[in-house]
Design a protein around this motif. Structure first.
Motif, PDB file in Angstrom:
ATOM      1  N   ALA A  27      35.194   3.546  -2.694  1.00 56.40           N
ATOM      2  CA  ALA A  27      35.003   4.602  -1.683  1.00 56.40           C
ATOM      3  C   ALA A  27      33.737   5.464  -1.921  1.00 56.40           C
ATOM      4  N   VAL A  28      32.843   5.020  -2.889  1.00 56.27           N
ATOM      5  CA  VAL A  28      31.746   5.804  -3.077  1.00 56.27           C
ATOM      6  C   VAL A  28      30.477   5.690  -1.894  1.00 56.27           C
ATOM      7  N   GLY A  29      30.754   4.805  -1.090  1.00 56.41           N
ATOM      8  CA  GLY A  29      29.445   4.473  -0.146  1.00 56.41           C
ATOM      9  C   GLY A  29      28.768   3.207  -0.321  1.00 56.41           C
ATOM     10  N   LYS A  30      29.464   2.350  -1.076  1.00 62.36           N
ATOM     11  CA  LYS A  30      28.525   1.096  -1.401  1.00 62.36           C
ATOM     12  C   LYS A  30      28.436   0.302   0.025  1.00 62.36           C
ATOM     13  N   THR A  31      29.297  -0.027   0.622  1.00 59.06           N
ATOM     14  CA  THR A  31      29.440  -0.792   2.037  1.00 59.06           C
ATOM     15  C   THR A  31      28.353   0.233   3.018  1.00 59.06           C
ATOM     16  N   THR A  32      28.259   1.451   2.978  1.00 58.02           N
ATOM     17  CA  THR A  32      27.639   2.289   3.803  1.00 58.02           C
ATOM     18  C   THR A  32      26.016   2.090   3.515  1.00 58.02           C
TER      19      THR A  32
ATOM     20  N   ASN B 177      25.630  10.037  -4.392  1.00 59.59           N
ATOM     21  CA  ASN B 177      25.707   9.892  -3.112  1.00 59.59           C
ATOM     22  C   ASN B 177      26.502  11.141  -2.753  1.00 59.59           C
ATOM     23  N   THR B 178      25.726  12.144  -1.829  1.00 56.23           N
ATOM     24  CA  THR B 178      25.886  13.372  -1.666  1.00 56.23           C
ATOM     25  C   THR B 178      27.144  13.414  -0.492  1.00 56.23           C
ATOM     26  N   PHE B 179      27.846  13.695  -0.816  1.00 59.09           N
ATOM     27  CA  PHE B 179      29.196  13.853   0.095  1.00 59.09           C
ATOM     28  C   PHE B 179      29.291  15.374   0.431  1.00 59.09           C
TER      29      PHE B 179
ATOM     30  N   LYS C 261      39.910   7.285   5.039  1.00 61.02           N
ATOM     31  CA  LYS C 261      39.385   6.052   4.895  1.00 61.02           C
ATOM     32  C   LYS C 261      40.519   4.791   5.008  1.00 61.02           C
TER      33      LYS C 261
ATOM     34  N   ASP D 271      21.690   9.768   0.180  1.00 63.82           N
ATOM     35  CA  ASP D 271      22.876  10.067   1.324  1.00 63.82           C
ATOM     36  C   ASP D 271      22.693   8.577   1.580  1.00 63.82           C
ATOM     37  N   ALA D 272      23.955   7.722   1.426  1.00 62.28           N
ATOM     38  CA  ALA D 272      23.924   6.345   1.871  1.00 62.28           C
ATOM     39  C   ALA D 272      23.724   6.258   3.342  1.00 62.28           C
ATOM     40  N   ARG D 273      23.926   7.072   4.144  1.00 63.25           N
ATOM     41  CA  ARG D 273      23.731   6.765   5.584  1.00 63.25           C
ATOM     42  C   ARG D 273      22.403   7.120   5.849  1.00 63.25           C
TER      43      ARG D 273
ATOM     44  N   THR E 125      38.877  -0.965   3.007  1.00 65.27           N
ATOM     45  CA  THR E 125      38.159  -1.410   1.799  1.00 65.27           C
ATOM     46  C   THR E 125      37.433  -2.796   1.554  1.00 65.27           C
ATOM     47  N   THR E 126      36.434  -2.790   0.493  1.00 67.30           N
ATOM     48  CA  THR E 126      35.814  -4.080   0.535  1.00 67.30           C
ATOM     49  C   THR E 126      36.642  -5.028  -0.337  1.00 67.30           C
TER      50      THR E 126
HETATM   51  N1  LIG Z   1      29.252  12.660   3.668  1.00 67.19           N
HETATM   52  C1  LIG Z   1      28.947  11.333   3.517  1.00 67.19           C
HETATM   53  N2  LIG Z   1      29.726  10.204   3.519  1.00 67.19           N
HETATM   54  C2  LIG Z   1      29.656   9.112   3.372  1.00 67.19           C
HETATM   55  C3  LIG Z   1      28.488   8.943   2.830  1.00 67.19           C
HETATM   56  N3  LIG Z   1      28.285   7.427   2.382  1.00 67.19           N
HETATM   57  C4  LIG Z   1      29.447   7.050   2.798  1.00 67.19           C
HETATM   58  N4  LIG Z   1      30.167   7.965   3.327  1.00 67.19           N
HETATM   59  C5  LIG Z   1      31.645   7.682   4.126  1.00 67.19           C
HETATM   60  O1  LIG Z   1      32.413   7.634   2.856  1.00 67.19           O
HETATM   61  C6  LIG Z   1      33.498   6.448   3.292  1.00 67.19           C
HETATM   62  C7  LIG Z   1      33.457   5.539   2.477  1.00 67.19           C
HETATM   63  O2  LIG Z   1      32.247   4.641   2.446  1.00 67.19           O
HETATM   64  P1  LIG Z   1      32.362   3.194   2.067  1.00 67.19           P
HETATM   65  O3  LIG Z   1      30.909   2.632   2.358  1.00 67.19           O
HETATM   66  O4  LIG Z   1      33.192   2.288   2.859  1.00 67.19           O
HETATM   67  O5  LIG Z   1      32.562   3.138   0.730  1.00 67.19           O
HETATM   68  P2  LIG Z   1      32.748   1.752  -0.532  1.00 67.19           P
HETATM   69  O6  LIG Z   1      32.190   2.065  -1.821  1.00 67.19           O
HETATM   70  O7  LIG Z   1      32.223   0.627   0.264  1.00 67.19           O
HETATM   71  O8  LIG Z   1      34.500   1.540  -0.602  1.00 67.19           O
HETATM   72  P3  LIG Z   1      35.159   0.403  -1.171  1.00 67.19           P
HETATM   73  O9  LIG Z   1      34.396  -0.885  -0.793  1.00 67.19           O
HETATM   74  O10 LIG Z   1      36.442   0.528  -0.708  1.00 67.19           O
HETATM   75  O11 LIG Z   1      35.298   0.920  -2.683  1.00 67.19           O
HETATM   76  C8  LIG Z   1      33.125   6.197   4.820  1.00 67.19           C
HETATM   77  O12 LIG Z   1      33.979   6.775   5.564  1.00 67.19           O
HETATM   78  C9  LIG Z   1      31.703   6.715   4.876  1.00 67.19           C
HETATM   79  O13 LIG Z   1      31.316   6.939   6.347  1.00 67.19           O
HETATM   80  C10 LIG Z   1      27.371   9.748   2.482  1.00 67.19           C
HETATM   81  O14 LIG Z   1      26.375   9.724   1.756  1.00 67.19           O
HETATM   82  N5  LIG Z   1      27.816  11.216   2.672  1.00 67.19           N
END
Ligand SMILES: Nc1nc2c(ncn2[C@@H]2O[C@H](COP(=O)(O)OP(=O)(O)OP(=O)(O)O)[C@@H](O)[C@H]2O)c(=O)[nH]1
Ligand SMILES: [Mg+2]
Length: 208
Positions: free
Chosen positions: A39-44, A153-155, A77, A182-184, A80-81
């Motif tokens: 959940a660190v934002g990889k998919t995003t 990744n700045t949450f 969340k 910021d992954a977004r 998950t991937t």
């Molecule tokens: N505030 C904030 N939220 C983010 C950021 N990147 C991702 N998110 C949120 O964090 C959550 C997890 O993001 P994913 O992209 O699913 O993370 P992941 O690393 O692919 O997760 P797994 O595949 O389950 O390990 C989602 O709800 C995103 O919208 C960011 O840079 N800032």
């Protein structure tokens, strides 16, 4: 199914045609990993940067995973991937990056190693609320001798540490690039990848 090019320049998938096909001028294709803990934002990140519709393998998390998936510090969340994320980014006329996001959970380590095969480098995403969860992935990269850069990744609400403190906490080598993104956000995410690519090029030149 093959895409059909329509008069508005979009394919039947609704994608801009020049974003779908690889440019003729591309000479180098590089495989890069986007890795990090759950959940660190990889998919995003891969979704933000990919110029093609990213391949995702998201599955709903169920109670069955509750005992093994550490959801501490992760709110809202639900998926998950389970295999990989895949995307493509043309960085210049000659260079294309293929981005492979590996699953973040420990039970997928075997899959992770298969995905990593042939990768030139990796971007490790970290969350400052759970830095310790990044060690395993950095250890795997070192074991596989895959060079990496680190991007925070700045949450919202995550503590911001000075760079040198973060380096110490993550036990980074002096040359390992460290930045935040910021992954977004396309701009900061692109910059993180460019920094990784520059680092890999410099290393290659030094080792030549
Ligand atoms: N505030 C904030 N939220 C983010 C950021 N990147 C991702 N998110 C949120 O964090 C959550 C997890 O993001 P994913 O992209 O699913 O993370 P992941 O690393 O692919 O997760 P797994 O595949 O389950 O390990 C989602 O709800 C995103 O919208 C960011 O840079 N800032
Ligand atoms: Mg994911």
């Amino acid at each position: 199914m093959a895409s059909v090019l329509a008069s508005d320049g979009l394919t039947s998938d609704g994608l801009a045609a020049d974003g779908v096909y690889l440019r003729d001028t591309v000479r180098t294709a590089v495989k890069l990993l986007v890795v990090g803990p759950f959940a660190v934002g990889k998919t995003t990140f891969v979704g933000t940067l990919s110029e093609i519709r990213p391949l995702r393998t998201e599955e709903t998390m169920t109670q069955a995973g509750a005992l093994v998936d550490d959801l501490a510090g992760v709110d809202g969340k639900s998926t998950t991937t389970v295999a990989l994320d895949f995307g493509r980014l043309t960085l210049s006329d000659e260079l294309v990056l293929y981005l492979f996001g590996a699953p973040g959970q420990q039970r997928f380590t075997r899959v992770w190693k298969d995905i990593a095969y042939g990768a030139l480098g990796a971007l490790v995403l970290v969350d400052t609320r759970r830095l310790e969860q990044s060690f395993e992935v950095m250890g795997l990269l070192e074991e596989l001798r895959i060079p990496y850069a680190v991007a925070v990744n700045t949450f919202d609400g995550a503590p911001a540490f000075p760079g040198d403190e973060l380096r110490d906490a993550l036990d980074l080598l002096p040359g390992t690039p460290l930045m935040s993104c910021d992954a977004r956000d396309v701009t900061s995410s692109t910059q993180a990848l460019v920094t990784l690519v520059e680092y890999l090029l410099t290393r290659n030149q030094e080792n030549a």
